[in-house]
Design a protein around this motif. Structure first.
Motif, mmCIF file in Angstrom:
data_model
loop_
_atom_site.group_PDB
_atom_site.id
_atom_site.type_symbol
_atom_site.label_atom_id
_atom_site.label_comp_id
_atom_site.label_asym_id
_atom_site.label_seq_id
_atom_site.Cartn_x
_atom_site.Cartn_y
_atom_site.Cartn_z
ATOM 1 N N ALA A 212 39.468 54.352 34.210
ATOM 2 C CA ALA A 212 39.707 53.110 34.954
ATOM 3 C C ALA A 212 38.544 52.146 34.823
ATOM 4 C CB ALA A 212 39.968 53.422 36.425
ATOM 5 N N ALA A 216 39.887 48.609 33.563
ATOM 6 C CA ALA A 216 40.044 47.541 34.565
ATOM 7 C C ALA A 216 39.183 46.307 34.267
ATOM 8 C CB ALA A 216 39.735 48.088 35.960
ATOM 9 N N SER A 235 33.839 41.279 30.637
ATOM 10 C CA SER A 235 34.167 42.655 31.008
ATOM 11 C C SER A 235 32.916 43.422 31.427
ATOM 12 C CB SER A 235 34.853 43.363 29.835
ATOM 13 O OG SER A 235 35.210 44.674 30.166
ATOM 14 N N SER A 242 30.884 45.591 39.690
ATOM 15 C CA SER A 242 31.660 46.588 40.428
ATOM 16 C C SER A 242 30.847 47.860 40.641
ATOM 17 C CB SER A 242 32.951 46.916 39.673
ATOM 18 O OG SER A 242 33.753 45.771 39.499
ATOM 19 N N THR A 266 39.347 47.580 39.899
ATOM 20 C CA THR A 266 40.800 47.395 39.844
ATOM 21 C C THR A 266 41.231 46.185 40.656
ATOM 22 O OG1 THR A 266 41.053 49.795 39.616
ATOM 23 C CG2 THR A 266 43.009 48.532 40.203
ATOM 24 N N ALA A 269 40.675 43.166 38.638
ATOM 25 C CA ALA A 269 41.706 43.057 37.602
ATOM 26 C C ALA A 269 43.010 42.527 38.177
ATOM 27 C CB ALA A 269 41.929 44.431 36.953
#
Length: 313
Positions: A212, A216, A235, A242, A266, A269
């Protein structure tokens, strides 16, 4: 590295974990597009689950929780999982999803069996190995952060050096083949880089959730840019932010850091998919409505007042 940790307005243990999680998120975010753009996200999932047997075997060889040796073992078994998937696809003719499912299940169950056997052996030093399932960065020390930073920097330098080749292979594999770029070389380089990101993150995020953190941030960045350079940069920023924020929030709320980090990535995203200016769901819904309104208000179109007849007396 010490200056960065001590400069943060956090207690030293929390600062170490935050910097380490940020470094892991940044590396995973930067390398994740290599899997996402080539449709190999679940390939990374098989590799992340494949790290668990290597962690246990590294502990058995070292006789203690020696992080470099355990990560080396994780890297080797992740590479074996990748080779097994490729072998089933190309030699046995299996579909990619079937090959990934078989390897993922086999690797993960092997790791669980080894963990259970080690727990039953009475070896007190094995306590805490189960944290590699869902991640537990609380025991991270400055030396671990330095190791993550050095290895991650080497991976990012490799991406920078091979950027044009990776970009061509991702967006135009046909041209890459005509240009003489070996497909196997691109596959091998991408697999090695993915393995680096997975091995670095397995302690913090865990073998179950690591995919993930690869996917994500790349999904979020993909909604905001169409250029590979911008995609990798955005990214990486999403992953690093995060990681740091999730580690701090998890420490303050006394929650497991890995799931919190993944939830934050997430959430970003999902927000990007919904609200991105050009590619988001709301933008796509509004576009036909705006086009219909502009057509209905144009002169001479349906809904406009009729013109007076000319020439008829």
């Amino acid at each position: 590295m010490n200056w960065l940790i001590t400069s943060l307005p956090l207690p030293y243990p929390e600062a170490v974990v935050a910097v380490g999680a940020a470094a892991i998120g940044l590396v995973a975010g930067a390398l994740g597009p290599l899997a996402v753009l080539r449709g190999r996200s679940m390939f990374g999932d098989a590799m992340s689950h494949g790290t668990l047997p290597g962690v246990v075997l590294g502990f058995v060889v070292a006789g203690t929780k020696h992080l470099p040796l355990m990560l080396l073992g994780a890297g080797l078994t992740a590479a074996l999982a990748a080779l097994a998937v490729i072998g089933l696809e190309r030699c046995a003719g299996s579909r990619p999803d079937v090959a990934i499912g078989v390897v993922l299940s086999a690797a993960f169950t092997t790791g669980i069996v080894l963990l259970t056997a080690l727990a039953s052996s009475g070896n007190a030093g094995q306590s805490g190995l189960a944290d590699y399932l869902f991640g537990q960065p609380a025991g991270m020390v400055e030396r671990d952060v330095l190791l993550t930073a050095v290895v991650g920097a080497c991976a990012l330098l490799a991406v920078t050096a091979c950027f044009r080749v990776l970009r061509t292979a991702a967006f135009d594999p046909g041209f890459a083949a005509v240009a003489g770029v070996p497909r196997w070389a691109v596959e091998a380089a991408s697999t090695v880089l993915l393995a680096v990101a997975i091995v670095l993150g397995v302690r913090t995020v865990g073998a179950v959730l690591m995919v993930a953190l690869l996917v994500a941030p790349a999904v979020a960045a993909r909604q905001l840019t169409t250029r590979l350079g911008g995609l990798v940069t955005l990214s990486a920023l999403v992953g690093g932010t995060s990681g740091a924020a999730g580690a701090v929030l998890a420490g303050r709320a006394e929650l497991p850091a890995g799931p919190v980090i993944v939830l934050l990535a997430t959430s970003v995203a999902v927000l990007a998919v919904l609200f991105a200016p050009r590619r988001g769901v709301l933008a796509r819904v509004r576009r036909p409505v705006a086009a219909a309104e502009s057509r209905s208000s144009a002169p001479g179109e349906a809904g406009a007042p009729p013109r007076e007849a000319s020439g008829a007396r």
